[in-house]
Motif scaffolding. Structure first.
Motif, PDB file in Angstrom:
ATOM      1  N   ASN A  86       0.844  -1.199   0.000  1.00  0.00           N
ATOM      2  CA  ASN A  86       0.000   0.000   0.000  1.00  0.00           C
ATOM      3  C   ASN A  86       0.882   1.253   0.000  1.00  0.00           C
ATOM      4  N   LYS A 138       1.171   3.805   1.865  1.00  0.00           N
ATOM      5  CA  LYS A 138       1.755   4.195   3.149  1.00  0.00           C
ATOM      6  C   LYS A 138       3.012   3.372   3.440  1.00  0.00           C
ATOM      7  N   GLU A 139       2.955   2.070   3.144  1.00  0.00           N
ATOM      8  CA  GLU A 139       4.119   1.208   3.365  1.00  0.00           C
ATOM      9  C   GLU A 139       5.251   1.568   2.406  1.00  0.00           C
TER      10      GLU A 139
END
Length: 498
Positions: free
Chosen positions: A475, A477-478
């Motif tokens: 994702n 954010k990761e």
């Protein structure tokens, strides 16, 4: 005619073939300072040259051996004693050397004459016919050409065993606690000990230790080193040639590159001695094939690609990497166990095997973003078998993907590869299975950040497409966290704090 023999042309068979009336050898100390070289490489070269001169004198040849700070100074001494003389020389391997010394010789009123260099299996015109108008080179095609040309491991026009290479069988890690046979060591004699003192006096501040020198410096020692490899380490060379292990600096590698690069051994005799052992039935095909490929394939290939692609190759930087060499390359402490181990070995011995160079040192530099020319200079400074023709294509072409001429993709890898091929990770301060966090292996976030930064260039490569699919499954954010961790790691590495 006087034959000027360079320090990488110390071959008695060539001397017999050329049959010079007079021989010149020159110790020019400037060549060890620009660029600076490992102290043990300097001992290796000067000792081998002094031994060679002694052997030539014993055979009845007239030998002039000059020691000077610069080549110009030494050549000035020579032409003062021999005005108007013709200096002949086998074609130097390093780009630009012949032009430089030719100008010095002619400026001193001498005649400079180049002769073919028979220390290669393939002459320039033969490689050039094979290469044609290629803009990129692939080892596999050249290697097959060389197998067919030499007849090595060939039967009825086909490769012995039915396959050209056995890479798939040569990627094993040794079992825990494995101890390979120790390589033959050569105690320094009086000549070498005198050279050690010369190097200690004249070369200060170079990277590397002067202590513990044990490399072969004569043809006889080179032959003994070859025999030691063939008898004791060739049998398992294949399966473990890519292994990365803490307990051995040499594993089953031949350690013959210094003797080959000096001219003490000829590549044909090295291959043919190994083949004669294979023909007795005790050496696996995968081991002999992997070794033959290193000599008739990679070594010849690297030299001729270098010869054709200079000087542009030395300036290549297609990834626009610009970071200076971080302190850990000069021995600053690092908690990365694999890097600290290999760099310390280079400091102590001037040696690391090919996978340590490619998949640890160069891979780290690639992911971190070191300027190609800076890493190339370090490789020249760090290894006893370094030479311009060796390092420029290996570091800039293969290791850092600064030029596309040798590879269609970069040799980039995360910590997973390092863990699979060896045991450094078992006792490392970092955890190879983690990508984020203070204990995560630095190779992991640096790897994914490298792939993300160079996506526009690399994504179209069919061999890398699956990696970008893996990245895209993370994702956003990761992904951002991984890239931020890589940024912070670079700052720590630059400050010598990792």
């Amino acid at each position: 005619m006087t034959l000027w023999i360079l320090g990488d042309q110390l071959n008695h068979a060539a001397m017999q073939q050329l049959s010079p009336r007079r021989v010149l050898l020159v110790e020019a100390y400037e060549l060890g300072r620009t660029p600076p070289m490992h102290p043990q490489k300097l001992v290796l070269f000067f000792s081998a040259m002094r031994h060679f001169a002694q052997e030539l004198r014993a055979s009845g040849r007239e030998v002039i051996y000059l020691q000077a700070e610069t080549l110009a100074e030494a050549l000035g001494q020579f032409f003062q004693a021999h005005p108007g003389a013709t200096l002949a020389q086998m074609q130097p391997a390093d780009y630009g050397f012949a032009e430089r010394v030719g100008a010095i010789v002619e400026g001193l009123g001498g005649i400079y004459r180049l002769l073919p260099n028979r220390l290669w299996l393939l002459q320039p015109e033969e490689f050039d016919r094979w290469a044609g108008n290629r803009k990129t080179y692939r080892l596999e095609y050249f290697y097959r050409f060389m197998r067919q040309r030499t007849g090595y491991l060939m039967q009825g026009g086909q490769p012995v065993g039915g396959a050209w290479n056995y890479d798939a069988e040569n990627r094993k890690a040794p079992p825990p606690g494995y101890q390979p046979p120790a390589p033959r060591r050569f105690a320094p004699d009086a000549i070498t000990l005198a050279v050690v003192e010369t190097v200690r006096e004249k070369f200060r501040g170079h990277f590397g230790s002067l202590e513990g020198f044990e490399w072969p410096v004569t043809r006889q020692q080179g032959l003994e080193a070859l025999e030691d490899f063939v008898q004791h380490r060739l049998v398992a060379f294949g399966p473990y040639q890519d292994a990365l292990v803490e307990q051995s600096w040499s594993l089953h590698h031949s350690l013959l590159s210094p003797a080959l690069n000096l001219g003490l051994l000829h590549p044909a005799e090295v291959v043919e001695r190994a083949l004669s052992e294979y023909e007795k039935g005790s050496i696996p095909l995968a081991s002999i094939e992997g070794f033959v490929r290193q000599i008739i394939g990679w070594r010849e290939y690297i030299y001729h690609v270098y010869r054709r692609e200079m000087p542009g190759l030395l300036e290549a930087n297609q990834l626009q990497a610009s970071r200076p060499l971080p302190p850990l390359f000069w021995g600053a402490p690092t908690r990365m166990r694999c890097m600290s181990t290999v760099i310390e070995r280079a400091r102590q011995r001037g040696y690391a095997h090919h996978i340590e160079r490619l998949m640890l040192l160069a891979n780290f530099a690639l992911l971190y973003g070191i300027e190609p020319q800076a890493l190339n200079a370090w490789f020249v400074a760090a290894f006893v078998d370094s030479a311009d023709w060796v390092m420029a294509p290996n570091v800039l072409g293969m290791g850092l993907f600064a030029s596309p001429i040798l590879s269609s993709k970069p040799y980039a890898a995360s910590g997973k590869y390092i863990a699979r091929m060896g045991n450094h990770c078992q006792h490392c301060a970092f955890k190879v299975v983690e990508t984020l966090g203070e204990q995560a292996c630095p190779f992991n976030s640096l790897y994914w950040d490298f792939m993300a930064r160079h996506r526009a260039l690399l994504e179209g490569n069919p061999r890398l497409g699956v990696l970008y699919k893996t990245w895209d499954r993370r994702n956003p954010k990761e992904q951002a966290a991984i890239r931020q961790q890589a940024k912070e790691l670079r700052q720590c590495i630059a400050q010598g704090e990792l």
